[in-house]
Each structure stands twice: as structure tokens, then as C-alpha cells.
Write a protein that holds these residues in place. Structure first.
Motif, PDB file in Angstrom:
ATOM      1  N   LYS A 318      47.655  38.025  72.583  1.00 29.33           N
ATOM      2  CA  LYS A 318      47.176  39.393  72.794  1.00 29.33           C
ATOM      3  C   LYS A 318      47.427  40.254  71.565  1.00 29.33           C
ATOM      4  O   LYS A 318      48.366  40.031  70.807  1.00 29.33           O
ATOM      5  CB  LYS A 318      47.876  40.018  74.004  1.00 29.33           C
ATOM      6  CG  LYS A 318      47.423  39.474  75.345  1.00 29.33           C
ATOM      7  CD  LYS A 318      48.123  40.215  76.475  1.00 29.33           C
ATOM      8  CE  LYS A 318      47.661  39.712  77.837  1.00 29.33           C
ATOM      9  NZ  LYS A 318      48.367  40.431  78.932  1.00 29.33           N
ATOM     10  N   ASP A 319      46.581  41.253  71.389  1.00 31.15           N
ATOM     11  CA  ASP A 319      46.774  42.248  70.341  1.00 31.15           C
ATOM     12  C   ASP A 319      47.955  43.130  70.750  1.00 31.15           C
ATOM     13  O   ASP A 319      47.912  43.792  71.790  1.00 31.15           O
ATOM     14  CB  ASP A 319      45.496  43.086  70.209  1.00 31.15           C
ATOM     15  CG  ASP A 319      45.558  44.100  69.073  1.00 31.15           C
ATOM     16  OD1 ASP A 319      46.637  44.650  68.815  1.00 31.15           O
ATOM     17  OD2 ASP A 319      44.501  44.341  68.454  1.00 31.15           O
ATOM     18  N   PRO A 320      49.040  43.179  69.959  1.00 30.59           N
ATOM     19  CA  PRO A 320      50.214  43.955  70.379  1.00 30.59           C
ATOM     20  C   PRO A 320      49.939  45.444  70.522  1.00 30.59           C
ATOM     21  O   PRO A 320      50.544  46.108  71.371  1.00 30.59           O
ATOM     22  CB  PRO A 320      51.240  43.675  69.277  1.00 30.59           C
ATOM     23  CG  PRO A 320      50.441  43.215  68.101  1.00 30.59           C
ATOM     24  CD  PRO A 320      49.252  42.507  68.671  1.00 30.59           C
ATOM     25  N   LEU A 321      49.041  45.986  69.707  1.00 33.59           N
ATOM     26  CA  LEU A 321      48.715  47.402  69.808  1.00 33.59           C
ATOM     27  C   LEU A 321      48.010  47.703  71.125  1.00 33.59           C
ATOM     28  O   LEU A 321      48.394  48.623  71.861  1.00 33.59           O
ATOM     29  CB  LEU A 321      47.836  47.832  68.636  1.00 33.59           C
ATOM     30  CG  LEU A 321      47.255  49.244  68.723  1.00 33.59           C
ATOM     31  CD1 LEU A 321      48.375  50.282  68.716  1.00 33.59           C
ATOM     32  CD2 LEU A 321      46.255  49.494  67.605  1.00 33.59           C
ATOM     33  N   ILE A 322      46.978  46.941  71.429  1.00 33.45           N
ATOM     34  CA  ILE A 322      46.220  47.178  72.663  1.00 33.45           C
ATOM     35  C   ILE A 322      47.100  46.929  73.884  1.00 33.45           C
ATOM     36  O   ILE A 322      47.021  47.658  74.881  1.00 33.45           O
ATOM     37  CB  ILE A 322      44.961  46.288  72.700  1.00 33.45           C
ATOM     38  CG1 ILE A 322      44.056  46.597  71.497  1.00 33.45           C
ATOM     39  CG2 ILE A 322      44.205  46.493  74.001  1.00 33.45           C
ATOM     40  CD1 ILE A 322      43.602  48.040  71.400  1.00 33.45           C
ATOM     41  N   ALA A 323      47.965  45.915  73.810  1.00 28.38           N
ATOM     42  CA  ALA A 323      48.864  45.629  74.928  1.00 28.38           C
ATOM     43  C   ALA A 323      49.778  46.818  75.208  1.00 28.38           C
ATOM     44  O   ALA A 323      49.982  47.212  76.362  1.00 28.38           O
ATOM     45  CB  ALA A 323      49.695  44.384  74.636  1.00 28.38           C
ATOM     46  N   PHE A 324      50.333  47.417  74.153  1.00 27.74           N
ATOM     47  CA  PHE A 324      51.192  48.589  74.341  1.00 27.74           C
ATOM     48  C   PHE A 324      50.404  49.750  74.930  1.00 27.74           C
ATOM     49  O   PHE A 324      50.859  50.408  75.874  1.00 27.74           O
ATOM     50  CB  PHE A 324      51.814  49.016  73.005  1.00 27.74           C
ATOM     51  CG  PHE A 324      52.615  50.286  73.102  1.00 27.74           C
ATOM     52  CD1 PHE A 324      53.968  50.243  73.373  1.00 27.74           C
ATOM     53  CD2 PHE A 324      52.011  51.528  72.943  1.00 27.74           C
ATOM     54  CE1 PHE A 324      54.715  51.416  73.479  1.00 27.74           C
ATOM     55  CE2 PHE A 324      52.742  52.704  73.054  1.00 27.74           C
ATOM     56  CZ  PHE A 324      54.102  52.642  73.322  1.00 27.74           C
ATOM     57  N   CYS A 325      49.242  50.025  74.374  1.00 30.53           N
ATOM     58  CA  CYS A 325      48.450  51.174  74.820  1.00 30.53           C
ATOM     59  C   CYS A 325      47.987  50.998  76.265  1.00 30.53           C
ATOM     60  O   CYS A 325      47.909  51.980  77.023  1.00 30.53           O
ATOM     61  CB  CYS A 325      47.257  51.390  73.888  1.00 30.53           C
ATOM     62  SG  CYS A 325      47.730  51.913  72.226  1.00 30.53           S
ATOM     63  N   GLU A 326      47.679  49.778  76.666  1.00 26.31           N
ATOM     64  CA  GLU A 326      47.305  49.540  78.065  1.00 26.31           C
ATOM     65  C   GLU A 326      48.480  49.835  78.994  1.00 26.31           C
ATOM     66  O   GLU A 326      48.312  50.472  80.045  1.00 26.31           O
ATOM     67  CB  GLU A 326      46.820  48.106  78.240  1.00 26.31           C
ATOM     68  CG  GLU A 326      45.444  47.845  77.644  1.00 26.31           C
ATOM     69  CD  GLU A 326      44.960  46.424  77.846  1.00 26.31           C
ATOM     70  OE1 GLU A 326      43.748  46.187  77.716  1.00 26.31           O
ATOM     71  OE2 GLU A 326      45.803  45.537  78.138  1.00 26.31           O
ATOM     72  N   ASP A 327      49.674  49.372  78.607  1.00 27.84           N
ATOM     73  CA  ASP A 327      50.853  49.658  79.431  1.00 27.84           C
ATOM     74  C   ASP A 327      51.105  51.160  79.514  1.00 27.84           C
ATOM     75  O   ASP A 327      51.411  51.703  80.587  1.00 27.84           O
ATOM     76  CB  ASP A 327      52.092  48.969  78.844  1.00 27.84           C
ATOM     77  CG  ASP A 327      52.090  47.467  79.090  1.00 27.84           C
ATOM     78  OD1 ASP A 327      51.262  47.005  79.901  1.00 27.84           O
ATOM     79  OD2 ASP A 327      52.916  46.775  78.476  1.00 27.84           O
ATOM     80  N   TYR A 328      50.976  51.845  78.391  1.00 25.36           N
ATOM     81  CA  TYR A 328      51.225  53.284  78.354  1.00 25.36           C
ATOM     82  C   TYR A 328      50.196  54.031  79.192  1.00 25.36           C
ATOM     83  O   TYR A 328      50.521  55.000  79.882  1.00 25.36           O
ATOM     84  CB  TYR A 328      51.203  53.777  76.906  1.00 25.36           C
ATOM     85  CG  TYR A 328      52.224  54.837  76.616  1.00 25.36           C
ATOM     86  CD1 TYR A 328      53.580  54.549  76.682  1.00 25.36           C
ATOM     87  CD2 TYR A 328      51.838  56.124  76.267  1.00 25.36           C
ATOM     88  CE1 TYR A 328      54.527  55.521  76.416  1.00 25.36           C
ATOM     89  CE2 TYR A 328      52.783  57.107  76.002  1.00 25.36           C
ATOM     90  CZ  TYR A 328      54.124  56.799  76.079  1.00 25.36           C
ATOM     91  OH  TYR A 328      55.068  57.758  75.825  1.00 25.36           O
ATOM     92  N   ALA A 329      48.954  53.575  79.139  1.00 19.03           N
ATOM     93  CA  ALA A 329      47.903  54.205  79.947  1.00 19.03           C
ATOM     94  C   ALA A 329      48.174  54.008  81.438  1.00 19.03           C
ATOM     95  O   ALA A 329      47.944  54.928  82.240  1.00 19.03           O
ATOM     96  CB  ALA A 329      46.539  53.632  79.570  1.00 19.03           C
ATOM     97  N   ARG A 330      48.652  52.835  81.809  1.00 16.96           N
ATOM     98  CA  ARG A 330      48.992  52.599  83.219  1.00 16.96           C
ATOM     99  C   ARG A 330      50.084  53.566  83.694  1.00 16.96           C
ATOM    100  O   ARG A 330      50.067  54.029  84.837  1.00 16.96           O
ATOM    101  CB  ARG A 330      49.468  51.162  83.409  1.00 16.96           C
ATOM    102  CG  ARG A 330      48.375  50.111  83.355  1.00 16.96           C
ATOM    103  CD  ARG A 330      48.917  48.739  83.761  1.00 16.96           C
ATOM    104  NE  ARG A 330      47.882  47.729  83.709  1.00 16.96           N
ATOM    105  CZ  ARG A 330      47.653  46.953  82.654  1.00 16.96           C
ATOM    106  NH1 ARG A 330      48.410  47.094  81.564  1.00 16.96           N
ATOM    107  NH2 ARG A 330      46.696  46.059  82.672  1.00 16.96           N
ATOM    108  N   LEU A 331      51.037  53.847  82.811  1.00 14.28           N
ATOM    109  CA  LEU A 331      52.185  54.647  83.190  1.00 14.28           C
ATOM    110  C   LEU A 331      51.942  56.151  83.091  1.00 14.28           C
ATOM    111  O   LEU A 331      52.525  56.925  83.838  1.00 14.28           O
ATOM    112  CB  LEU A 331      53.395  54.280  82.311  1.00 14.28           C
ATOM    113  CG  LEU A 331      53.934  52.856  82.478  1.00 14.28           C
ATOM    114  CD1 LEU A 331      54.965  52.552  81.395  1.00 14.28           C
ATOM    115  CD2 LEU A 331      54.548  52.679  83.859  1.00 14.28           C
TER     116      LEU A 331
END
Length: 512
Positions: A318-331
Motif C-alpha cells: 500500500k501507498d503509506p501516504l494514502i493509507a494514513f490519509c484514509e485512516d485520518y478521514a475515517r476518524l
């Protein structure tokens, strides 16, 4: 006596994760990090470090110092209790150079395991280098270069070729080891360092590539460099310095007397200051030998490398940037699904030839869309300021500092619009000075597009997908379905016109 009921997870936590802990017993420090879970964007739930100095006298005496052992065992006892309180079942404990090289290392491991409550794995030098490289893979997208992890006892160097781990070596060049071996004499330490590096022929492969610098001492150097240059972002991850510049800075640190450095050294914790000139010496000598194009500092190291090794192959890719942003968007967003929809909706805005995206610009746009609504709980007057601060200093991985600045500016403009900047926002001014004109323009355009989109969707999923935006005969056209025709109005038209002015197009709204 009442029975305590298990506590439900806070809404600020992802509820599908099992916490995992890493206890790292290094030559200088003993640290516990408890991560929210094993995933591509690791988030620490708890992080504590104790500077014990286990490796301070190993080179000269062959043994761990008794005071250092007592301090380390006290830290491990506390860490064991914390692990129980947090109910962490997945615990990895590792020990590195000092324990590996000490005659009484095995005895310490036995005592440490009893204090901590879990077994402790003694890493080989090659394994330590491999984990450092895995940490670089965790923190960067397709890294290519040589990684160096400087600890108190040793230096690990490894060739990272876009995910493939090549040559590696471990050398006794940690700060505490050099102080011990050289009798605290920098000139002698320089000779020791040069001799060790000269025996590694494959270091020539580092020429004109990136050097990834890992370890607390080197991060302290980066912090000092930021202080000296008045760098606006105090974020270590992805901080880049050209090789000639960092060599000159290392020379300054190791050659200048402490009192002459004055306030500069105040930015570094007192326990770090002793080893700092030696860390600067090693970095300088490594860079002269490798001749890399640049130095990139990393906060990801062997602990994150352990975590990376536990991920599934699919998660690792996975792209680490997109993975972080997806988690942040969920939260933090009103709707994660809507945040994802924005990535598709905004793409046609950049379909014009003069705005055509590179692959990296595309992923940055998608990341900005995911983060575009994280400030919704703030008062409307302060959403822009809060968002720019949060994103500029977030624990992002897989992104350089110019990219980080682009994301922060984009979400800022998503809230304030074009031409309404607050002159009192010092961080805004500093970030704008650090980004190129092209990126600044793209941030304004994407911010305006997101303002338009949120005016249509009101942050609700399933709405924006029924609309479309694109270019027709030189105009920027927003198409609304008849069932959403009531959304048309002065405010929506004003926001669309603001976007049109940035892309130099007239605008129109079509109902179909």
C-alpha cells in the motif's frame, strides 16, 4: 467490590485493530512503543524512552555498566506494567549492539526478560541492518538508496533498492562506542571511523543516490539544522538536506566549542549532547565516502521495521501516504465515503493539458481530498488555521516536505477561498515561501474545487457522484441532475466562478 467493565474504544481509535508493542533495548536508550495496530500507517498509542547508556563502557571493559543495567531493568519493569495496563498481547522485545557485544549480555537478557515479562530477542548486526531497511520501506514509497542507522553502539548500513535489500554491514561506530574507544578524543575517533568505512568496498554504490539517516543522534542533528536555518516545519520525517550542506554543518557541530554554539545546542536534550559531535563525525565521514545526492532523515527505524515485517504482502504494497490519509478521514471526516468520492470528482478539473498531472501530483490530490474535511468540528472562523497546522505537522509517511506543504495549503484554501488569506498566519506565510509557484497554483485550484464540491454535497456521501464537472468549448461546466437542481444558487455559482478564475475559464451550471 465492583467488577470493572471493559472500556469501549474511543471514537478517536480504529476499532478493528489489535495493539502491538515493541521494546527496543539499544546501546544508549531503552524504549517502549505501543502501536494502535500492525498496519501500513502505524500510529503510536504510547511512546516512552529512558536514556540508560548500556553501551557506554562495553568497548573498554567488555561489560555493561552496573548503573546502566539498574536503570534499564527499572525501565523494563515499568514497561512490563504498562503493557499489562494496555492489555497488549503482541509484544516484541529486541536488544542490539551493547548487549550483543558485552560479556554479561546473556545475564542481562535473562534479568531483562523477567523484569519485562516477555522474552527478549538478541539481534545480529545483519538482522539489525535488515530491520532498519524495513523501517525505511515503512516510511517511504519505493525508497532507493543507502540507509544508515546510527545507535549508541553500532552503525548499520544497507543498500535499499526499491524494496529489495542488498548489501549490508554493521560497524562499531556508535556514539558511545567511539567515545569509549577513542578516550573521548574526536581526532582518534575520526581515524577509527575512516578505517572501518574503508573496509566496506560496496559503499561506492551510494554515489548520487539518496542516503536515509536513521537514529536519535542524527535526528538531533537535523533538529539543530532546522534551528539554524529557521526552517518552518519541525518535522523530522522526510527532512532533506543537500549533501555538501549537511557535511559543512557536521563539521561545524564537531569542531565548534560547546559554549560557542550557544543557544543552538539548547534544542537538543542534555543526554544527547555528549554523543552529538561523534554522530556528526560519523555522518560526515559516511557522506564523504558515499557521495550521495542528498540526505533524507527518517523517524522510521528498526521498531517500524519489525512492524513492517508483520504486515501481509498486500498491506506492505500500500501507498503509506494514502493509507494514513484514509485512516485520518475515517476518524476525523464527516464521511469517509465522501472523502473518497472527491478524488474521482476533482480529476476532470486537472484534465486540461496545462494542468495535466504527474503520478505524484495525482496521489497528492487524492490525499488532499481525503483530508479536506478533517477540520469540520472547528469553529468556521478557525478551520483553515487549524487544518493547516494539523496537516503540516501530521505523522505522514511516503511524502516529502514540499508535498506535505501542498496538502496543508490545499486544505487551507478549501476553507478560506481565493484571495482571503489571513496576513496574521505566520505558518501560512512561511509555507508559501517554501513551495514553488506551480504547486501553489495547484493548491489554490484544488482548494477551490473542493470548496465547490462541498457546497454541493454538504459533506454527505452519494451526492457528488451524481454531478459532474469538466471543460466544454473553453468553459468549465458543472452538471447537476434535475433532482438536485435546488442546490443551484448564488453561493454555489460564486464558488464555481472562483474556481473558474483560477483555471482562466468562464463557468456555467447545467441542469440535465
Amino acid at each position: 467490590m465492583t467488577t470493572r467493565q471493559p472500556l469501549a474504544l474511543s471514537r478517536g481509535r480504529l476499532d478493528d485493530l489489535e495493539p502491538t508493542a515493541v521494546v527496543d533495548i539499544g546501546s544508549n536508550s531503552v524504549r517502549l512503543v505501543v502501536y494502535e495496530g500492525a498496519r501500513r500507517s502505524p500510529a503510536p498509542l504510547f511512546n516512552e524512552k529512558v536514556l540508560c547508556g548500556l553501551g557506554r563502557s562495553v568497548a573498554s571493559t567488555g561489560r555493561l555498566g552496573s548503573d546502566a543495567v539498574e536503570l534499564a531493568l527499572g525501565a523494563l519493569t515499568r514497561f512490563g506494567q504498562i503493557i499489562k495496563i494496555l492489555k497488549v498481547r503482541d509484544v516484541r522485545a529486541i536488544a542490539t549492539a551493547a548487549v550483543r557485544d558485552a560479556q554479561d549480555g546473556a545475564a542481562f537478557l535473562a534479568m531483562g526478560a523477567r523484569a519485562l515479562g516477555v522474552p527478549i530477542e538478541l539481534l545480529s548486526g545483519n538482522r539489525e541492518a535488515e530491520l532498519a531497511a524495513q523501517g525505511i520501506r515503512m516510511g517511504f514509497l519505493d525508497p532507493d538508496g543507502l540507509a544508515g542507522d546510527l545507535g549508541g553502539g553500532s552503525l548499520e548500513l544497507i543498500d535499499v533498492d526499491r524494496g529489495r535489500l542488498r548489501d549490508s554491514v554493521t560497524l562499531p561506530l556508535g556514539g558511545l562506542t567511539l567515545i569509549d574507544k577513542s578516550g573521548n578524543k574526536l581526532d582518534k575517533a575520526a581515524s577509527i571511523t575512516d578505517a572501518a568505512l574503508a573496509a566496506v568496498p560496496w559503499l561506492a554504490k551510494g554515489k548520487r543516490r539518496t542516503f536515509y539517516a536513521v537514529g536519535g543522534t542524527w535526528r538531533a542533528l537535523a533538529k539543530l539544522h532546522m534551528e539554524q536555518t529557521r526552517y518552518p516545519l519541525r518535522v523530522m520525517q522526510g527532512y532533506v538536506v543537500p549533501t555538501p550542506e549537511i557535511i559543512r554543518f557536521c563539521e561545524q557541530i564537531r569542531r565548534t566549542r560547546k559554549q560557542e554554539n550557544g543557544k543552538l545546542l539548547d534544542a537538543v536534550s542534555r543526554p544527547r549532547r555528549e554523543a552529538l559531535p561523534y554522530g556528526a563525525l560519523v555522518l560526515e565521514r559516511v557522506l564523504r565516502r558515499l557521495e550521495p545526492s542528498e540526505v533524507v532523515f527518517s523517524v522510521f527505524g528498526i521498531r517500524e521495521g519489525l512492524l513492517f515485517g508483520n504486515l501481509s504482502p498486500a498491506e506492505q504494497k500500500k501507498d503509506p501516504l494514502i493509507a494514513f490519509c484514509e485512516d485520518y478521514a475515517r476518524l476525523r471526516s464527516r464521511s469517509f465515503e465522501h472523502a473518497r468520492e472527491l478524488g474521482c470528482w476533482t480529476a476532470p478539473v486537472f484534465a486540461r493539458r496545462e494542468l495535466e498531472e504527474t503520478p505524484d501530483e495525482k496521489r497528492l490530490r487524492e490525499a488532499a481530498c481525503l483530508l479536506s474535511d478533517i477540520g469540520w468540528r472547528a469553529h468556521p472562523d478557525y478551520r483553515a488555521e487549524q487544518s493547516i497546522n494539523v496537516i503540516a505537522h501530521a505523522a505522514l509517511a511516503g511524502i516529502d516536505h514540499p508535498g506535505r506543504i501542498f496538502l496543508a495549503l490545499t486544505v487551507y484554501y478549501r476553507h478560506v477561498g481565493n484571495g482571503r488569506e489571513e496576513a496574521r498566519d505566520m505558518l501560512l506565510r512561511q509555507l508559501k515561501e517554501r513551495v514553488g509557484k506551480k504547486s501553489l497554483k495547484r493548491a489554490r485550484i484544488l482548494g477551490a474545487a473542493l470548496r465547490t464540491a462541498h457546497m454541493i454535497s454538504i459533506g454527505v456521501a452519494g451526492v457528488i457522484g451524481e454531478t459532474a464537472i469538466g471543460y466544454e468549448r473553453g468553459k468549465l461546466v458543472l452538471t447537476l441532475p434535475r433532482r438536485l437542481a435546488g442546490l443551484d444558487g448564488e453561493r454555489l455559482r460564486r464558488r464555481l466562478a472562483g474556481l473558474g478564475s483560477l483555471v482562466d475559464c468562464q463557468t456555467m451550471i447545467r441542469i440535465s
